[in-house]
Design a protein around this motif. Sequence first.
Motif, PDB file in Angstrom:
ATOM      1  N   ALA A 128       0.802  -1.220   0.000  1.00 52.76           N
ATOM      2  CA  ALA A 128       0.000   0.000   0.000  1.00 52.76           C
ATOM      3  C   ALA A 128       0.835   1.271   0.000  1.00 52.76           C
ATOM      4  O   ALA A 128       0.517   2.233  -0.701  1.00 52.76           O
ATOM      5  N   ASN A 129       1.900   1.311   0.791  1.00 55.34           N
ATOM      6  CA  ASN A 129       2.682   2.548   0.872  1.00 55.34           C
ATOM      7  C   ASN A 129       3.403   2.855  -0.434  1.00 55.34           C
ATOM      8  O   ASN A 129       3.539   4.022  -0.816  1.00 55.34           O
ATOM      9  N   ARG A 130       3.891   1.841  -1.096  1.00 52.22           N
ATOM     10  CA  ARG A 130       4.518   2.072  -2.395  1.00 52.22           C
ATOM     11  C   ARG A 130       3.491   2.611  -3.386  1.00 52.22           C
ATOM     12  O   ARG A 130       3.771   3.529  -4.164  1.00 52.22           O
ATOM     13  N   ALA A 131       2.286   2.055  -3.369  1.00 51.78           N
ATOM     14  CA  ALA A 131       1.220   2.532  -4.249  1.00 51.78           C
ATOM     15  C   ALA A 131       0.827   3.969  -3.909  1.00 51.78           C
ATOM     16  O   ALA A 131       0.583   4.786  -4.800  1.00 51.78           O
ATOM     17  N   ARG A 132       0.762   4.287  -2.621  1.00 47.44           N
ATOM     18  CA  ARG A 132       0.421   5.660  -2.215  1.00 47.44           C
ATOM     19  C   ARG A 132       1.483   6.652  -2.679  1.00 47.44           C
ATOM     20  O   ARG A 132       1.151   7.743  -3.169  1.00 47.44           O
ATOM     21  N   ASN A 133       2.737   6.287  -2.526  1.00 48.14           N
ATOM     22  CA  ASN A 133       3.810   7.185  -2.972  1.00 48.14           C
ATOM     23  C   ASN A 133       3.735   7.423  -4.475  1.00 48.14           C
ATOM     24  O   ASN A 133       3.968   8.549  -4.937  1.00 48.14           O
ATOM     25  N   GLU A 134       3.415   6.399  -5.225  1.00 47.75           N
ATOM     26  CA  GLU A 134       3.274   6.580  -6.673  1.00 47.75           C
ATOM     27  C   GLU A 134       2.109   7.514  -6.983  1.00 47.75           C
ATOM     28  O   GLU A 134       2.197   8.378  -7.859  1.00 47.75           O
ATOM     29  N   GLY A 135       1.009   7.354  -6.254  1.00 49.63           N
ATOM     30  CA  GLY A 135      -0.127   8.238  -6.449  1.00 49.63           C
ATOM     31  C   GLY A 135       0.208   9.689  -6.158  1.00 49.63           C
ATOM     32  O   GLY A 135      -0.208  10.599  -6.885  1.00 49.63           O
ATOM     33  N   VAL A 136       0.990   9.925  -5.103  1.00 42.61           N
ATOM     34  CA  VAL A 136       1.412  11.290  -4.760  1.00 42.61           C
ATOM     35  C   VAL A 136       2.275  11.871  -5.875  1.00 42.61           C
ATOM     36  O   VAL A 136       2.131  13.036  -6.264  1.00 42.61           O
TER      37      VAL A 136
END
Length: 226
Positions: A79-87
């Motif tokens: 999830a955190n890797r996906a969130r960073n990509e979204g940011v």
Amino acid sequence: MKLNPIETMASDTPLITVVITAFNRPDYLQSSVASALAQEGVDLEIIVVDDCSPTDLQPALAGLSGPVRYHRMERNGGANRARNEGVRQARGRYVAFLDDDDIWLPHKLQRQLQHLAGATACICGFRLLEKDLVFVRPIDQVDATALKLGNPYCGMSGLLCERQWLLQNPFDETLDNGQDWDMFVRLARQAPIRYVAEPLFRYRRGSHDSITTTEATPMIMPSKVS
């Protein structure tokens, strides 16, 4: 990794980017995105970050009308890797996070913006989807001291934060759990987090597949277990 547009963006400079991290739950995802599209009185874009789901999620988005973009990660990274990509892909001044199985109330972002003035981030109360239980604290801000024993406030679906701060302080991609707690602590160490003492989203608690192996179970915060 190229971003694949589903709809043409309504604005090149939206105020808020909604980052929805998704994994293998097209039925839940459709409801989640629809709740973001139903937000009242805010200019936004929506980025669905698919954490390399084995299930094709794009058909669940095809019938939705609005400023939605889809981005599929090349490999599953949590999830955190996906969130960073979204940011990184975001264009808004603020970023709001929404798990693919949670649902926002229509005034969620509007109410948080009203409380955010002069602060970096804002969180809020919530209501369980499966039961009529409300989790709201009678406060207007959260400081680092209040987070020493855990996160009793909300999960990531309650966070609205300045994008620039998130770019400079990305999510810790090594964490398998306690992700919301870690981010809230780091935010609160800089300045108190604003808190809206209202249940502004509906949180799904269950035993379904999750984008992470486990979520944190800090104090009274309900956990999502895979």
